[in-house]
Design an enzyme around this catalytic site. Sequence first.
Site, PDB file in Angstrom:
ATOM      1  N   GLY A   1       0.808  -0.912   0.237  1.00  0.00           N
ATOM      2  CA  GLY A   1       0.178   0.119   0.154  1.00  0.00           C
ATOM      3  C   GLY A   1       0.774   1.307  -0.056  1.00  0.00           C
TER       4      GLY A   1
ATOM      5  N   CYS B   1     -14.174   3.831 -27.701  1.00  0.00           N
ATOM      6  CA  CYS B   1     -15.456   4.598 -27.759  1.00  0.00           C
ATOM      7  C   CYS B   1     -16.134   4.853 -26.592  1.00  0.00           C
ATOM      8  CB  CYS B   1     -16.149   3.579 -28.803  1.00  0.00           C
ATOM      9  SG  CYS B   1     -17.453   4.488 -29.472  1.00  0.00           S
TER      10      CYS B   1
END
Length: 430
Positions: free
Chosen positions: A247, A360
């Site tokens: 992390g 798209c």
Amino acid sequence: MRLEKYQNVQDGRLKHAGHDYLELAETYGTPLYIFDEASFRERVKGYQQAMETPYFETEVLYASKALLTKAIARLISELGIGQDVVSAGEIFTGIHNGVNPEKMYFHGNNKLNQEIRYAIENNVGTIVIDNRMEVERVNQIAGEVGKKQRVLLRLNPGVEAHTHEYIMTANLDSKFGESVFDEAIDTVIQRLATAENLNFAGFHSHIGSQIFEEASFYKAATELLTFSAAVQNKLGIKIEEINFGGGFGVYYTETDQPFNVVDFLPNFIEHVHAEAVKLEINLKKVTIEPGRSLVNASGSTLYEIGDLKHTAGGKDYAFIDGSMNDNIRPALYQAKYEAMVVNKAEFPAEKTYTIAGKACESGDKIIENIELPELTTGDLLLVNGTGAYNYSMASNYNRIPRPAMIHVIEDKHYLTVKRESFEEMMMREI
Ligand SMILES: Cc1ncc(COP(=O)(O)O)c(C=O)c1O
Ligand SMILES: N[C@@H](CCCC[NH3+])C(=O)O
């Protein structure tokens, strides 16, 4: 763009360890993932050394979800670090490329029975159990295979770290782990410790990803050790290992201020030791499992600029030959990146562009509002900090083939992932 150690400007162009990005683009095509192997090796060694201590055994596990290819698996094996795996697919890739399965830690909140069986049959060293139902499944499958399986339990210590909601893992409603606040937690641990086919070794926690506050890690460590002491005192169960997860935050843009992990780790180990001594826990092993901080800065992506568009609303778009297919992070987490036009490295930044991909989707924007030199079709744009969670999260949306990847190591570069072909995209289809 902040340059990495391996990058410098020569003759007006950005170079990677002396290699001209224009030549790399000619040789391998674009979009191209570029991975700097030397800096990765250096970082791994730095973490390993920073974890060394006389107090207990320590191990760095690489969270391979960040980036896993055959070449990366071979590096993991060569460098002798462990592998954090989250699926049978990651185990398979590791094992088939030399990683010692004994050094694997198998995570996941819904490991499938066939994955658990695969892991046990293939000698995966440690399974990190996520929840009480999994305790029973692992115990049963280990029995069927005829092995006693080493396990840790993933705990949610309830330490909320400041990061994007989608990559937080220790809030009370997280889907990961068993909460230390759960009223049945003692029963779960007791069952784990007495299950006939399990060898319960301790706890794991991972408080989230891209975290900048050292204090969150110290706090989580204290919580876990305090909880471990309570388990020892109340239930008489010994805690030998704690795995503190990964992390550690990294630099993407100048708003990110990561701490230096190599400086942090020795202090963190001291903190863990001091707390363990105070609480009378005889820790035998401490592990961490960073992903992003080990690979991100070693990765970058090279794109070619295509069409340029000035919208009626006044926005200047520069379109690239890549898309959210090769980097989903801006669309998924509003992630920010820096970029540079490698062939105009010394040109003044004089125009604001939005760098959009070819997929798209209106949201397919890699960088919004970046100041760059005036762009022309054919310019090469390099986006830095794409080593983690780019290739590993890439897709074929719109039937776009995934890019190639190369490794650069000092005076050489070599292909590690071939550019996907249209045929390959159809291969599994009948
Ligand atoms: C259990 C676990 N360990 C390690 C990691 C690696 O995290 P990071 O890439 O932020 O170091 C993750 C991902 O967040 C994780 O879920
Ligand atoms: N994939 C995420 C992080 C998730 C980490 C895995 N638990 C990212 O790109 O930031």
